[in-house]
Scaffold this active site. Structure first.
Site, short mmCIF file in Angstrom:
data_model
loop_
_atom_site.label_atom_id
_atom_site.label_comp_id
_atom_site.label_asym_id
_atom_site.label_seq_id
_atom_site.Cartn_x
_atom_site.Cartn_y
_atom_site.Cartn_z
N CYS A 77 41.55 56.86 31.09
CA CYS A 77 42.19 55.81 30.29
C CYS A 77 41.16 54.73 29.90
CB CYS A 77 43.39 55.24 31.05
SG CYS A 77 44.48 54.29 29.99
N HIS A 170 46.64 59.87 32.54
CA HIS A 170 46.44 59.55 33.97
C HIS A 170 46.68 60.79 34.83
CE1 HIS A 170 45.87 55.19 33.81
NE2 HIS A 170 46.63 55.25 32.73
N GLU A 172 46.05 61.12 37.87
CA GLU A 172 46.31 60.75 39.27
C GLU A 172 47.78 60.56 39.58
OE1 GLU A 172 45.01 58.97 36.88
OE2 GLU A 172 45.23 56.80 37.14
N VAL A 228 54.22 54.52 63.11
CA VAL A 228 53.20 55.58 63.11
C VAL A 228 51.79 55.02 63.28
CG1 VAL A 228 52.35 57.57 61.84
CG2 VAL A 228 54.64 56.72 61.38
N THR A 231 50.88 53.58 66.71
CA THR A 231 50.92 54.64 67.73
C THR A 231 49.70 55.54 67.62
OG1 THR A 231 53.33 54.62 67.64
CG2 THR A 231 52.31 56.53 68.67
N LYS A 521 63.24 50.43 42.40
CA LYS A 521 62.18 49.43 42.39
C LYS A 521 61.15 49.83 41.37
CE LYS A 521 58.40 47.45 45.09
NZ LYS A 521 57.76 47.30 46.39
#
Ligand code: XMP
Length: 529
Positions: A77, A170, A172, A228, A231, A521
């Site tokens: 881009c 794009h 990605e 996660v 830990t 969202k």
């Protein structure tokens, strides 16, 4: 290593991820980085997208030395436009911004030359994702057009002899269906990177690195939450230095139902980590009592956490010093603080800031280091979340924990929309627990990125037997998301929602109504506060 130069696109971190999904290590740096300051020899360079226009007065430009590195370059881009800008092509504004799906027709030379390498074996047409306001109106000299769309005659270019490529779309983002393969063609076939970025290799190297940093003595302390990241970080530290690592879990009173107990069992009993659980729920809840403002909730929790953690750390330090004095310990003093920082946080702090504004501040455990004279150790700072999960599995952390949905630092406090009271916490804990239990029973937990219940501060009319009731409402939220920057609401089978609703209204005193949040969202956020 592939060097990704970030011009401030919202997708830059995804380029890094896609490279790593091909087991190729990629590192993101701001586009203003001078090539002489890069402390490794990249095998290839990717220039990201950007909210800027190349011809604007204050737009960012790459160090031209990048073209003298002699390694392959891929512009995405704005990156393509930047290549054109540097090598005498022409970029102009489109009549209208192009945003969304497009079909790229691939133009192959078919002579086996490097020009075809980027789209090798990917067919003649490709569905891709576009998001740009400018595009090329003339390619630079010596470039061949390798792809076009209905509106963009120069949607993809390759240099006739050098390994320089540019694409308008794009690759990605997952909407570009074969985008990951395009990135694979670049990093594997064109840059010839080795596939040596794996978590198996990472564990060994990282344990050795931690041992080297910490030395034969010296202790590390760190907070764990049951999530996660902390830990995995704790288990890694335990593997590296055993009981010289002390984990501290603070029960802040707004955890999920039975959370502190479960974390203790898993981390201490199952994984053998040296853990202290501090029950500070009374202190937190007394400070939170009646508080409604979300930022104030976050601040109180953040500050109280620091108070409690520091007090506990001081106890561990004092005990360590005492052992030292008695000449008994070979473990040394507390010198380090463990943090489970992940790569996206690192990216956030180093990436080139475009004009995109921060939408909501997250106040977490930021201030911990201010008063403590400890050095920071961050074993996960190179990793993305999915890599942390893979690492967790290799470290034998139980699957349900590795796959766990994220849980915000301020906990249930930001899911109780009204003033916090002990009763409100209890109601939400029960509703949340039923919700998650039913999701697990239906086998849907791993399909959902995050699910939780929210307690609304309104009362609604209901009926029970012959009586009218006047009770609170629970809102259920479940989203699917790759990185929580964007999220879509999850489409539950109706009977699962029915069961959840019926159980919550029957089993949780004080609730007579359940609603399901169907906002994505943007424009909404994942949490309600
Ligand atoms: P939003 O609500 O910003 O949420 O769309 C995106 C992700 O961030 C989490 N979140 C937080 N995590 N402290 C945290 O540790 C916070 O204050 C906070 N607010 C939101 C949210 O749970 C979701 O995973």
């Amino acid at each position: 290593t592939v060097l990704i130069l970030d011009f401030g696109s919202q997708y830059s971190h995804l380029i890094t991820r896609r490279c790593r999904e091909h087991n190729v290590y990629a590192e993101l740096m701001p586009c203003t980085t001078q090539i002489k300051d890069v402390n490794f020899k990249p095998k290839g360079v990717i220039l990201s997208g950007s909210p800027y226009s190349v011809y604007d007065k204050d737009s960012p430009h790459v160090d031209p030395a990048v073209f003298d590195l002699g390694v392959p370059i891929l512009g995405i881009c704005y990156g393509l436009q930047e290549i054109a800008w540097n090598l005498k092509g022409e970029v102009t504004k489109c009549d209208h911004r192009e945003y969304g799906f497009a079909e790229v027709t691939i133009n192959k030379l078919g002579d086996g030359s490097s020009v075809d390498a980027l789209f090798e074996g990917l067919g003649d047409e490709m569905q891709v994702w576009m998001s740009h306001g400018d595009q090329l109106s003339a390619p630079p000299p010596d470039f061949h057009v390798i792809g076009h769309t209905n509106t963009a005659p120069y949607a993809a270019l390759a240099h006739n002899t050098k390994p320089i490529y540019g694409i308008q779309f794009h690759p990605e983002v997952t909407h570009s269906l074969r985008g990951k393969e395009v990135i694979g063609r670049f990093v594997l076939n064109i840059c010839k990177c080795r596939k040596n970025w794996t978590m198996e290799e990472f564990i060994g190297k990282e344990i050795a690195r931690i041992r080297e940093i910490c030395g034969p003595r010296g202790r590390v302390i760190g907070a764990v939450s049951g999530g996660v990241d902390s830990t995995v970080a704790a288990k890694l530290m335990h593997e590296a230095i055993g009981d010289r690592f002390h984990a501290i879990m603070v029960d802040n009173g707004v955890l999920r139902l039975n959370e502190a107990k479960q974390v203790n069992e898993m981390l201490n009993k199952d994984l053998g980590v040296n853990l202290t659980v501090v029950d500070a729920s009374s202190l937190f809840l007394s400070r939170l009592e009646g508080i409604e403002d979300p930022e104030q909730k976050r601040k109180i929790i953040g500050n109280t956490f620091i108070n409690v953690f520091e007090e506990e750390a001081a106890k561990i330090e004092a005990a360590a010093d005492e052992e030292e004095r008695q000449g008994a310990a070979a473990k040394g003093r507390v010198e380090w603080l463990l943090q489970g920082t992940l790569y996206p946080d690192v990216i956030e702090s180093i990436s080139f800031k475009g004009p995109s504004a921060t939408i909501k501040t997250h106040h977490n455990v930021g201030g911990l280091l201010k008063d403590m004279k400890l050095k920071l150790i961050e074993p996960l700072r190179e990793l993305f979340k999915d890599e942390v999960r893979a690492l967790g599995r290799l470290l034998s952390i139980p699957a349900p924990l590795v796959q766990r949905h994220p849980f915000p630092g301020p906990g249930l406090a930001i899911r109780i929309l009204g003033p916090i009271t002990r009763d409100q916490v209890k109601i939400l804990q029960q509703a949340d627990s039923i919700y998650i239990e039913e999701i697990r029973k239906a086998g849907l937990y791993d399909e959902i990125a995050q699910a939780f219940a929210v307690l609304l501060p309104v009362k609604a009319v209901g009926v029970m037997g012959d009586q009218r009731t006047y009770e609170q409402v629970i809102a259920l939220r479940a989203v699917q998301s790759e990185d929580f920057m964007t999220a879509d609401w999850y489409v539950f089978p109706a009977e699962v929602l029915r069961r959840i609703s019926s159980r919550i209204t029957n089993e949780v005193a004080g609730i007579n109504r359940v609603t399901y949040d169907i906002s994505s969202k943007p424009p909404a956020t994942v949490e309600w506060l």
